[in-house]
Motif scaffolding. Structure first.
Motif, short mmCIF file in Angstrom:
data_model
loop_
_atom_site.label_atom_id
_atom_site.label_comp_id
_atom_site.label_asym_id
_atom_site.label_seq_id
_atom_site.Cartn_x
_atom_site.Cartn_y
_atom_site.Cartn_z
N PRO B 431 -4.53 26.69 -21.26
CA PRO B 431 -5.79 26.95 -20.55
C PRO B 431 -5.85 28.37 -19.99
O PRO B 431 -6.91 29.01 -20.03
CB PRO B 431 -5.78 25.92 -19.41
CG PRO B 431 -4.89 24.84 -19.89
CD PRO B 431 -3.83 25.52 -20.70
N ILE B 432 -4.72 28.89 -19.50
CA ILE B 432 -4.71 30.26 -18.99
C ILE B 432 -4.95 31.23 -20.13
O ILE B 432 -5.78 32.15 -20.04
CB ILE B 432 -3.35 30.57 -18.31
CG1 ILE B 432 -3.15 29.66 -17.11
CG2 ILE B 432 -3.28 32.04 -17.92
CD1 ILE B 432 -1.80 29.82 -16.44
N GLY B 433 -4.25 31.01 -21.23
CA GLY B 433 -4.37 31.92 -22.37
C GLY B 433 -5.77 31.93 -22.94
O GLY B 433 -6.28 32.98 -23.37
N LEU B 434 -6.45 30.78 -22.92
CA LEU B 434 -7.83 30.73 -23.44
C LEU B 434 -8.73 31.66 -22.66
O LEU B 434 -9.61 32.32 -23.22
CB LEU B 434 -8.36 29.30 -23.35
CG LEU B 434 -8.16 28.40 -24.57
CD1 LEU B 434 -8.74 27.02 -24.28
CD2 LEU B 434 -8.79 29.00 -25.82
N GLY B 435 -8.50 31.75 -21.37
CA GLY B 435 -9.32 32.61 -20.52
C GLY B 435 -9.18 34.08 -20.87
O GLY B 435 -9.99 34.90 -20.47
N LEU B 436 -8.12 34.42 -21.61
CA LEU B 436 -7.88 35.82 -21.98
C LEU B 436 -8.25 36.10 -23.43
O LEU B 436 -8.02 37.20 -23.93
CB LEU B 436 -6.41 36.17 -21.73
CG LEU B 436 -5.94 36.00 -20.28
CD1 LEU B 436 -4.43 36.18 -20.18
CD2 LEU B 436 -6.66 36.99 -19.38
N GLU B 458 -14.37 31.49 -27.36
CA GLU B 458 -14.68 30.58 -26.24
C GLU B 458 -13.60 30.75 -25.17
O GLU B 458 -12.41 30.58 -25.45
CB GLU B 458 -14.66 29.13 -26.73
CG GLU B 458 -15.67 28.86 -27.83
CD GLU B 458 -15.39 27.55 -28.56
OE1 GLU B 458 -15.97 26.54 -28.16
OE2 GLU B 458 -14.56 27.55 -29.49
N THR B 459 -14.02 31.07 -23.96
CA THR B 459 -13.02 31.31 -22.91
C THR B 459 -13.12 30.30 -21.76
O THR B 459 -12.30 30.35 -20.85
CB THR B 459 -13.19 32.71 -22.30
OG1 THR B 459 -14.52 32.84 -21.82
CG2 THR B 459 -12.91 33.78 -23.34
N PHE B 468 -12.93 27.38 -15.00
CA PHE B 468 -13.45 28.74 -14.94
C PHE B 468 -14.07 29.05 -16.29
O PHE B 468 -13.78 28.36 -17.28
CB PHE B 468 -12.35 29.76 -14.59
CG PHE B 468 -11.26 29.86 -15.63
CD1 PHE B 468 -11.42 30.69 -16.74
CD2 PHE B 468 -10.07 29.14 -15.49
CE1 PHE B 468 -10.41 30.79 -17.69
CE2 PHE B 468 -9.07 29.23 -16.46
CZ PHE B 468 -9.24 30.05 -17.55
N THR B 469 -14.94 30.06 -16.32
CA THR B 469 -15.57 30.38 -17.60
C THR B 469 -15.22 31.78 -18.10
O THR B 469 -15.33 32.05 -19.28
CB THR B 469 -17.12 30.29 -17.50
OG1 THR B 469 -17.54 31.08 -16.40
CG2 THR B 469 -17.56 28.86 -17.30
N THR B 470 -14.84 32.68 -17.20
CA THR B 470 -14.53 34.04 -17.63
C THR B 470 -13.17 34.47 -17.09
O THR B 470 -12.65 33.85 -16.15
CB THR B 470 -15.57 35.05 -17.09
OG1 THR B 470 -15.46 35.06 -15.66
CG2 THR B 470 -16.97 34.67 -17.51
N PHE B 471 -12.66 35.56 -17.64
CA PHE B 471 -11.37 36.05 -17.15
C PHE B 471 -11.48 36.49 -15.70
O PHE B 471 -10.52 36.38 -14.94
CB PHE B 471 -10.87 37.20 -18.03
CG PHE B 471 -11.60 38.50 -17.86
CD1 PHE B 471 -11.24 39.37 -16.85
CD2 PHE B 471 -12.65 38.83 -18.70
CE1 PHE B 471 -11.91 40.57 -16.69
CE2 PHE B 471 -13.34 40.01 -18.53
CZ PHE B 471 -12.97 40.89 -17.53
N ALA B 472 -12.67 36.97 -15.29
CA ALA B 472 -12.83 37.42 -13.91
C ALA B 472 -12.65 36.24 -12.96
O ALA B 472 -12.02 36.36 -11.90
CB ALA B 472 -14.20 38.06 -13.72
N GLU B 473 -13.19 35.09 -13.36
CA GLU B 473 -13.00 33.89 -12.52
C GLU B 473 -11.55 33.45 -12.53
O GLU B 473 -11.01 32.99 -11.52
CB GLU B 473 -13.91 32.76 -13.02
CG GLU B 473 -15.39 33.04 -12.80
CD GLU B 473 -16.29 31.98 -13.47
OE1 GLU B 473 -17.47 32.29 -13.66
OE2 GLU B 473 -15.81 30.87 -13.80
N LEU B 474 -10.92 33.59 -13.68
CA LEU B 474 -9.49 33.26 -13.76
C LEU B 474 -8.70 34.14 -12.79
O LEU B 474 -7.81 33.68 -12.08
CB LEU B 474 -8.99 33.45 -15.20
CG LEU B 474 -7.48 33.39 -15.41
CD1 LEU B 474 -6.91 32.01 -15.07
CD2 LEU B 474 -7.10 33.75 -16.86
#
Lengths: 436, 546
Positions: B431-436, B458-459, B468-474
């Motif tokens: 899940p973390i990696g998907l955000g990136l 898809e992030t 979360f939906t974006t890396f910024a939210e991550l």
């Protein structure tokens, strides 16, 4: 009073001692009947196994990955061993590599207390002990893994995957990976001791090393007893360099004419060139023991063209690629055998090739790929040597240590026990010797 | 890859990769909870450490007074690392390492007598002995990082004399002979284990304070990856360093005057980007290195919260990097190829830096699993154990069952829907990696995986259950985790003491990472607390009770 050192002599008279000629540099005598039949050894290794589903023979056959041996007409010089297992003490990439030629268990870090690497003195190093040569042993390879991941690095030393040769149980030997470095070590850098300045620089280097040994003795005296052993490695390393210096002063029997292989594939040309240098070093008796790691124990780099891919990943996922890589590496090994044969060295030499596992998908340590090559009647060459029992079941496999105990006999070494724990020799002949 | 015993790292929190290794019992993911209350701070033991290749090179540079080119170290066997950091005990003494070291010192030795840092006097008599002795009196303690012991100087002077005599009649003048004598003795000092190994002898029983020289050495290698500089050495010689205020002052001096060295040796190793330092100066890789160094350097120098490295709100770009990323000032804003500071939330975070993004990818593709594992290991100090052998078979089967045209998200989801054994670990990584995934192998942003814009990136994902939906939210979620602070503290202990934190180091980690006035600690806070802590200044035999 201590014996005078070379430096004392310098202080007294300002001249360098001339040291006795090393036996290996004396003209070679005709082998007497009582001498052991083998005098040289090369242990070769590749990681991550072959296309051997669940440890069955699979592609590891003369019609498959071993075809290069047949192509070069060497099938009669090779014994294919079946049903032997590697040391699976921790992750078999680590223990199966480090213990490949010692069959010892490997040490691990416990909690926050760290011990250095620990395995066992490897077979090639015993052979290197038998006869002093200019170069104690030549250890070459492809690739080096500086670290893996926290899960492994915090428990076991990454050095385990980088070395099959171990000077003793605490000191793994790093491989030379650059052909030029190997060339310079064997043949020198083109200078000759006839030049008085070069001769002086050799003397100066010896003085420097004497100074280092003095510092070392002082340093060692201040260490706790269980740490002292690590300094032994440094001392032996310096002594090796001294020995090379001494040999450099003698009439140089090695000429720097080893051929550089010009295969377009950098992997192949690098290893072939280093193999050429080893053969030349054997020819002029500058060394009698060597190891070749066709890849470090994981296989983390791309072998062959980029389209072929990483060995480790191929072993996990793509056996079409794995078969190609196996053929490249067996091909290199067969080339090496052919060269030894052409130089009339194969009769005096035993060359092995094996891996740390069979089926890389499951890291199975049963029925590992293992071959022994030579010429002459002492070994059961030109055939399969199959251990009794289910070869795919590690519990029914024979220990590799039994093979080494048998090989020792060919060098006139009586070493009935080799390895340790459940990987120790069993006292039962491995079957690799003729008539057993 | 497998280990028979799962090694779960981290004294305070542990990722329970249930069934991941087949050896831990339950199958439900466990929430991550700190243990309370803070336990006492326990002293550590000490083991000898060999200098890494980099530390050895920096030591030689510092002794000789000029930068030894890295090219002299080509062909050396790379140093082993311990949990990602320099300083593995007792490695680096194999025959090849010895040959390499001797060859390198031989190549350097001619230049030694041209170094003003070494040559502090001129010989006044033919033997040159008085001057040689003065040179050694100054040089050798710095090389050995301690005062000379009884007879040591006499022995080394004798070695000088040997070299001097050996050169008689071989070199043109007495002055050349003087130089030759020095070369012999200095080369042997540079090759001596006293220089190559850091030893802190354990007391016969119980515990002891480090002496001022040991403390200076610890501090210098921890903060700069090199031996003590002149000011620190002086504080060791006078003993002033044993006063906590002086120690603190030197730590802060090094942190603020040699910030780049601190960033390079600590964070460069922790986040891997130090390996890009030797890339060619005009390459993308070197630009990545500079970006990471500059951003983290400002976080240190401006005393921002250390956790702000996740989302600092700014980055440094040169024209090439701005073009590569497609962000930053327009090209006319650059008047040179230098890096400029640029405020943005799109870049600058450790997980948005080209260094980390490229180093966690292969040349041809990104891997959400690999990136997620990296985040767990480096930012949160959670070790994901490697799969056991039975899992390897399952992994092979799952991989084979994924259709060739599956999307990245479908592939990743397949890991977690393949049963608890796989999900046990993958839930912490993927899940973390998907955000990136919005960043490609070279750190460029992308909306699609392909040029034809058919395979969309898809992030949308979740971090430990929070969507979360974006890396910024991550980034926001990560920065809010106390784990970032405790992990930095833990890694400092690994780097500074060369040991894994053990279960009983909880007290130390808590003390280091506690908030300052309700805010996350800065690097200055972390460093100050660490170097003034008792485990940094005292050692104990294993098992000794404080």
């Amino acid at each position: 009073m201590r014996n005078p050192t070379r430096r004392d002599v310098l202080r007294w008279g300002g001249v360098a001692l001339s040291l006795p000629l090393l036996p290996s540099l004396a003209p070679r005598r005709a082998a007497a009947a009582a001498l052991p039949s083998k005098t040289r050894f090369v242990g070769c290794f590749f990681p991550s196994g072959a296309a051997m589903p669940d440890g069955t023979h699979g592609d590891w056959a003369l019609t498959g990955a071993l075809a290069p041996i047949v192509d070069r007409g060497l099938a009669g010089n090779v014994a294919v061993l079946r049903g032997f297992r590697s040391v699976e003490d921790v992750d078999v990439h680590w223990s199966g590599t480090a213990a490949f030629m010692s069959c010892n268990r490997v040490g691990r870090y416990t909690g926050s207390s760290l011990v250095g690497e620990r395995c066992g003195k490897s077979f090639d190093q015993y052979i290197a002990d038998l006869q002093p040569t200019k170069l104690r042993s030549l250890n070459v390879g492809w690739g080096h893994v500086p670290g893996w991941d926290e899960g492994h690095d915090s428990v076991i030393s990454i050095q385990y995957v980088n070395s099959i040769a171990w000077r003793d149980e605490r000191n793994p030997i790093s491989n030379t990976r650059d052909p030029m470095q190997l060339f310079t070590r064997v043949f020198g850098d083109g200078t000759t001791v006839a030049d008085p300045h070069i001769a002086y620089l050799l003397d100066r280097k010896e003085s420097i090393l004497d100074g280092v040994l003095d510092q070392l003795a002082r340093f060692r005296a201040g260490l706790p007893s269980d740490e002292i052993v690590k300094m032994d490695a440094y001392e032996s390393g310096i002594r090796d360099v001294e020995r090379e210096l001494t040999a450099q002063r003698q009439a140089n029997t090695c000429n720097g004419d080893a051929t550089v292989d010009n295969d377009v594939e950098i992997y192949v040309s690098t290893l072939k060139t280093m193999q050429n240098i080893i053969v030349r070093a054997f020819e002029c008796d500058a060394a009698r023991s060597a190891t070749i790691m066709y890849h470090e124990g994981i296989g983390d780099t791309t072998i062959g063209t980029a389209t072929i891919g990483k060995q480790h990943e191929a072993a996990h996922g793509d056996w079409n690629i794995l078969r190609q890589i196996n053929r490249i590496q067996v091909g290199l090994w067969a080339d090496f055998l052919a060269q030894l044969k052409a130089s009339s060295l194969l009769e005096q030499t035993v060359v092995t090739l094996g891996s740390n596992m069979s089926d890389g998908r499951t890291h199975r340590n049963a029925n590992i790929p293992m071959m022994v090559a030579s010429a002459g009647p002492e070994l059961r060459l030109g055939q399969e040597v199959v251990a009794p029992g289910d070869v795919t079941n590690p519990a029914q496999n024979r220990n590799l240590a039994d093979v080494y105990v048998d090989l020792f006999k060919l060098y006139g070494v009586n070493k009935p026990v080799f390895g340790e724990d459940q990987w120790k020799s069993t006292g039962v002949p491995s079957g690799v010797l003729a008539g057993t | 890859m497998r280990l028979p015993v799962p090694h779960v790292l981290g004294p305070i929190w542990v990722v329970v990769c249930t069934a991941c290794n087949g050896l831990i019992g339950d199958t439900e993911p466990r929430p991550l909870e700190p243990l309370a209350p803070p336990p006492p701070i326990i002293l550590k033991s000490s083991a000898p450490r060999t200098l890494s290749n980099t530390e050895y090179r920096k030591s030689l540079s510092s002794l000789l007074g000029y930068d030894i080119p890295a090219s002299l170290f080509e062909g050396w066997t790379p140093s082993l690392t311990f949990s990602g950091f320099d300083g593995v005990l007792w490695s680096g003494f194999s025959g090849k390492a010895t040959q390499d070291r001797i060859a390198t010192v031989e190549a350097l030795i001619d230049g030694v007598v041209a170094s003003p840092r070494v040559m502090i006097c001129e010989p006044e008599e033919a033997s040159g002995q008085a001057c040689a002795t003065r040179i050694l009196e100054r040089f050798v303690p710095r090389a050995f990082r301690r005062p000379l012991q009884a007879n040591e100087l006499a022995e080394l002077t004798a070695l000088y004399r040997d070299g001097f005599m050996l050169a008689e009649g071989k070199v043109p003048s007495a002055r050349d002979q003087f130089h030759e004598g020095l070369r012999v003795v200095i080369a042997s000092v540079l090759l001596s284990p006293q220089l190559m190994v850091r030893v802190e002898p354990l007391p016969a029983e119980g515990e002891r304070d480090l002496d001022a020289y040991e403390l200076a050495t610890r501090l210098a290698f921890f903060m700069t990856g090199a031996p003590p500089d002149d000011e620190l050495w002086l504080a060791a010689e006078t003993g002033a360093l044993l006063e906590v205020d002086v120690l603190r002052a030197h730590a802060m001096r090094l942190l603020f005057t040699r910030t780049a060295d601190f960033v390079d040796t600590f964070m460069g190793q922790l986040f891997d980007f130090r390996q890009l330092a030797t890339a060619p100066a005009d390459s993308l890789k070197h630009d990545f290195y500079r970006e990471s160094s500059l951003v983290l350097g400002e976080i240190v120098a401006a005393e921002l919260p250390a956790s702000s490295l996740v989302a600092p709100g700014f980055t440094y770009l040169n024209p090439a990097l701005a073009t590569h990323y497609g962000v930053g000032p327009p090209s006319y804003a650059f008047t040179s190829d230098d890096f400029l500071r640029f405020e943005t939330n799109e870049r600058g975070g450790i997980l948005q830096q080209g260094s980390v993004l490229s180093l966690t990818s292969t040349e041809t593709k990104t891997s959400p699993t690999r990136r997620g594992r990296w985040v767990q290991g480096r930012l949160l100090c959670k070790t994901i154990p490697p799969p056991g052998p039975e899992l390897l078979e399952q992994i092979t089967a799952v991989s084979a069952s994924i259709p060739a045209d599956a999307t990245v998200k479908q592939r990743v989801d397949a890991h977690r829907s393949a049963g608890p054994a796989c999900a046990g670990c993958h839930q912490y990584m993927d899940p973390i990696g998907l955000g990136l995934e919005t960043f490609d192998m070279l750190g460029k942003t992308r909306a699609y995986y392909d040029q034809a814009a058919t395979r969309i990136v898809e992030t949308a994902s979740e971090l430990l259950g929070t969507p979360f939906t974006t890396f910024a939210e991550l980034n926001v979620l990560l920065a809010a985790m106390p784990d970032v602070n405790t992990c930095l503290a833990e890694k400092m202990v690994v780097h500074g003491l060369g040991q894994m934190p053990a279960a009983d180091d909880e007290g130390l980690i808590f003390a280091l990472s506690a908030p300052v006035d309700g805010h996350d600690p800065s690097f200055a806070d972390l460093v100050e607390r660490f170097v003034t802590s008792t485990p940094f200044r005292r050692i104990a035999r294993p098992g000794a009770t404080p």
